[in-house]
Design a protein around this motif. Structure first.
Motif, PDB file in Angstrom:
ATOM      1  N   GLY A   1       0.800  -1.218   0.000  1.00 24.64           N
ATOM      2  CA  GLY A   1       0.000   0.000   0.000  1.00 24.64           C
ATOM      3  C   GLY A   1       0.833   1.270   0.000  1.00 24.64           C
ATOM      4  N   SER A   2       0.164   2.381   0.267  1.00 23.17           N
ATOM      5  CA  SER A   2       0.816   3.695   0.199  1.00 23.17           C
ATOM      6  C   SER A   2       0.045   4.668   1.083  1.00 23.17           C
ATOM      7  N   LEU A   3       0.360   5.945   0.950  1.00 22.62           N
ATOM      8  CA  LEU A   3      -0.364   6.975   1.686  1.00 22.62           C
ATOM      9  C   LEU A   3      -1.825   7.064   1.264  1.00 22.62           C
ATOM     10  N   ASP A   4      -2.188   6.454   0.141  1.00 20.01           N
ATOM     11  CA  ASP A   4      -3.584   6.442  -0.286  1.00 20.01           C
ATOM     12  C   ASP A   4      -4.425   5.471   0.541  1.00 20.01           C
ATOM     13  N   GLY A   5      -3.780   4.529   1.241  1.00 18.99           N
ATOM     14  CA  GLY A   5      -4.517   3.585   2.062  1.00 18.99           C
ATOM     15  C   GLY A   5      -5.337   4.296   3.120  1.00 18.99           C
ATOM     16  N   GLY A   6      -6.583   3.857   3.296  1.00 26.01           N
ATOM     17  CA  GLY A   6      -7.446   4.438   4.305  1.00 26.01           C
ATOM     18  C   GLY A   6      -8.047   5.778   3.949  1.00 26.01           C
ATOM     19  N   THR A   7      -7.917   6.208   2.694  1.00 29.37           N
ATOM     20  CA  THR A   7      -8.395   7.540   2.310  1.00 29.37           C
ATOM     21  C   THR A   7      -9.873   7.736   2.633  1.00 29.37           C
ATOM     22  N   LEU A   8     -10.707   6.773   2.266  1.00 32.17           N
ATOM     23  CA  LEU A   8     -12.148   6.919   2.483  1.00 32.17           C
ATOM     24  C   LEU A   8     -12.470   7.100   3.963  1.00 32.17           C
ATOM     25  N   TRP A   9     -11.842   6.290   4.808  1.00 33.39           N
ATOM     26  CA  TRP A   9     -12.114   6.390   6.249  1.00 33.39           C
ATOM     27  C   TRP A   9     -11.518   7.688   6.821  1.00 33.39           C
ATOM     28  N   ALA A  10     -10.313   8.013   6.410  1.00 34.85           N
ATOM     29  CA  ALA A  10      -9.639   9.188   6.956  1.00 34.85           C
ATOM     30  C   ALA A  10     -10.359  10.480   6.584  1.00 34.85           C
ATOM     31  N   GLN A  11     -10.884  10.551   5.375  1.00 30.30           N
ATOM     32  CA  GLN A  11     -11.643  11.741   4.990  1.00 30.30           C
ATOM     33  C   GLN A  11     -12.846  11.926   5.903  1.00 30.30           C
ATOM     34  N   ALA A  12     -13.550  10.838   6.183  1.00 24.33           N
ATOM     35  CA  ALA A  12     -14.721  10.917   7.058  1.00 24.33           C
ATOM     36  C   ALA A  12     -14.318  11.300   8.478  1.00 24.33           C
ATOM     37  N   TRP A  13     -13.196  10.738   8.967  1.00 25.55           N
ATOM     38  CA  TRP A  13     -12.752  11.054  10.333  1.00 25.55           C
ATOM     39  C   TRP A  13     -12.320  12.515  10.448  1.00 25.55           C
ATOM     40  N   ALA A  14     -11.610  13.013   9.442  1.00 24.15           N
ATOM     41  CA  ALA A  14     -11.218  14.426   9.465  1.00 24.15           C
ATOM     42  C   ALA A  14     -12.452  15.321   9.381  1.00 24.15           C
ATOM     43  N   ASN A  15     -13.402  14.933   8.552  1.00 21.04           N
ATOM     44  CA  ASN A  15     -14.646  15.694   8.450  1.00 21.04           C
ATOM     45  C   ASN A  15     -15.389  15.740   9.784  1.00 21.04           C
ATOM     46  N   ALA A  16     -15.214  14.707  10.595  1.00 23.21           N
ATOM     47  CA  ALA A  16     -15.896  14.618  11.886  1.00 23.21           C
ATOM     48  C   ALA A  16     -15.111  15.281  13.012  1.00 23.21           C
TER      49      ALA A  16
END
Length: 328
Positions: free
Chosen positions: A66-81
Motif C-alpha cells: 500500500g501507500s499513503l492512499d490507504g485508508g483515504t475513504l475512512w480518513a476523509q470521514a474522520w477528518a470531516n468529523a
C-alpha cells in the motif's frame, strides 16, 4: 443515495454528529520525516479538520503493497468529523513491492490463486512488522518537535488522545501496538500513548494460543471484517479467522463488526487500489458510522456516541440483514 448523503442521515439520526458540523475538513499535507536513528524515511500524509482548535489524532497504517492512499475513504470521514489523521507509508512493505518485475509477477500469481512468492513473503516478515511498529513510535515522537507540515499546524494535535488504525498488515501493526504478545519471543510492542484502536481485517495469531496472544490488549479495540474477507496473500486465513482476535481479547470495551459479503479489499479505504473501485455504499456507510461513534467515545469522551454504538435499537439504521455488531 450517495455515501455522503447516507452517512449524514444515519449520523444525524444516531446523534453521533450534528448536521451543521459534518463534512468539514481542512488542509491535507504530505511530508517525508527522516528517522536518523534508523536512517529511514517515513512518508506521512496529514489530514486536518476545519478550524484552528486542538483535536485528537488518528494514525493509519496501510496494508501490504500500500501507500499513503490507504485508508483515504475512512480518513476523509474522520477528518470531516473533527479528528486529525496521519497516514503512514512503510518502506519495505509498501507499493515499492509492485514496481519491480518480480513484484508484478507475484501479484499476478496471487490473483490467479498461485499463492505468495518470495518478494511478498519477505515483506510480511517479523522484521518488517517491527519496522512498521517503529515507524508509528517515531511519528509519535516527532509530533511534539514539529510545529507544522506545510499548511497543517501540528500544534493542534492532542497527544493525550491518540487512535491507531490500519488495514490487513496495518491491522497486524495495530494489534502489535495494542499489546499482542508474539508466541516466538513472548514479547509485546505495546504503545502506551495509544488510547484506542481499530483494525480493518484483523490477523489471527500465528503460534501459541489466541488467548495468550491477546491477553494484554486492555484498551478499547474495534475489529472490522466481512464474511468474504480473504486474500491470496494469506490463503490459509479464512474470513472466520479474522474474528479470532476479538474472541480472544479480554472483555471490556471490545467491539466486532462483521459485514455480510464484504471483501478484504473493501476495508482498504482506497478506491484507487488494485481493483480500482471502492466498497458498496452500505459497507462504506456502516464503517464510517460505527468508527466515528467509536472515535468520538474513546478519543473525545462522548458518552452519547458510546450509547449509540451499544444500542440494539440503532442496529437497523446502520446494519443490513446478515451483518453483526458485537461487543463485550
Amino acid at each position: 443515495m450517495t455515501i455522503r448523503s447516507r452517512f449524514l442521515c444515519v449520523a444525524a439520526l444516531l446523534g453521533i454528529i450534528a448536521p451543521t458540523d459534518a463534512m468539514a475538513a481542512g488542509p491535507v499535507c504530505d511530508g517525508i520525516w527522516h528517522d536518523a536513528v534508523r536512517d529511514r524515511d517515513v512518508p506521512v500524509r496529514i489530514r486536518m479538520p476545519d478550524g484552528d482548535g486542538r483535536a485528537p489524532l488518528i494514525l493509519f497504517s496501510h496494508g501490504l503493497g500500500g501507500s499513503l492512499d490507504g485508508g483515504t475513504l475512512w480518513a476523509q470521514a474522520w477528518a470531516n468529523a473533527g479528528f486529525i489523521v496521519i497516514h503512514l507509508q512503510h518502506p519495505g512493505s509498501d507499493r515499492s513491492l509492485l514496481r519491480s518485475g518480480d513484484g508484478l509477477r507475484m501479484l499476478r500469481q496471487m490473483r490467479s490463486g498461485g499463492g505468495i512468492g518470495d518478494t511478498f513473503r519477505a515483506a510480511m516478515s517479523p522484521e518488517q512488522l517491527d519496522a512498521r511498529v517503529r515507524d508509528v513510535k517515531f511519528v509519535l515522537d516527532q509530533i511534539p518537535t514539529r510545529r507544522s507540515e506545510g499548511a497543517c499546524a501540528l500544534t493542534r494535535i492532542d497527544l493525550a488522545h491518540v487512535g491507531m488504525s490500519g488495514h490487513s498488515f496495518g491491522a497486524h501493526t495495530t494489534q502489535a501496538l495494542a499489546g499482542q504478545v508474539f508466541a516466538k519471543t513472548g514479547a509485546t510492542t505495546i504503545e502506551p500513548r495509544i488510547t484506542a484502536s481499530i483494525a480493518f481485517s484483523p490477523s489471527p495469531p500465528r503460534g501459541g494460543s489466541d488467548a495468550q496472544a491477546m491477553v494484554k490488549v486492555a484498551k478499547p479495540f474495534f475489529s472490522i471484517t466481512g464474511t468474504a474477507d480473504t486474500t491470496p496473500a494469506l490463503p490459509d486465513v479464512t474470513a472466520a479467522d479474522r474474528e479470532r482476535p476479538f474472541r480472544a481479547m479480554p472483555p471490556g470495551d471490545k467491539y466486532l463488526l462483521v459485514l455480510k459479503d464484504a471483501t478484504h479489499a473493501d476495508f482498504s479505504g482506497n478506491a484507487g487500489g488494485f481493483r480500482q473501485r471502492g466498497p458498496s455504499d452500505h459497507v462504506a456507510a456502516a464503517v464510517i458510522d460505527t468508527t466515528i461513534a467509536f472515535w468520538r467515545w474513546t478519543l473525545s469522551g462522548d458518552r452519547a456516541a458510546k450509547a449509540a454504538l451499544d444500542d440494539p435499537k440503532a442496529l437497523a439504521a446502520r446494519l443490513a440483514v446478515g451483518d453483526r455488531l458485537e461487543h463485550k
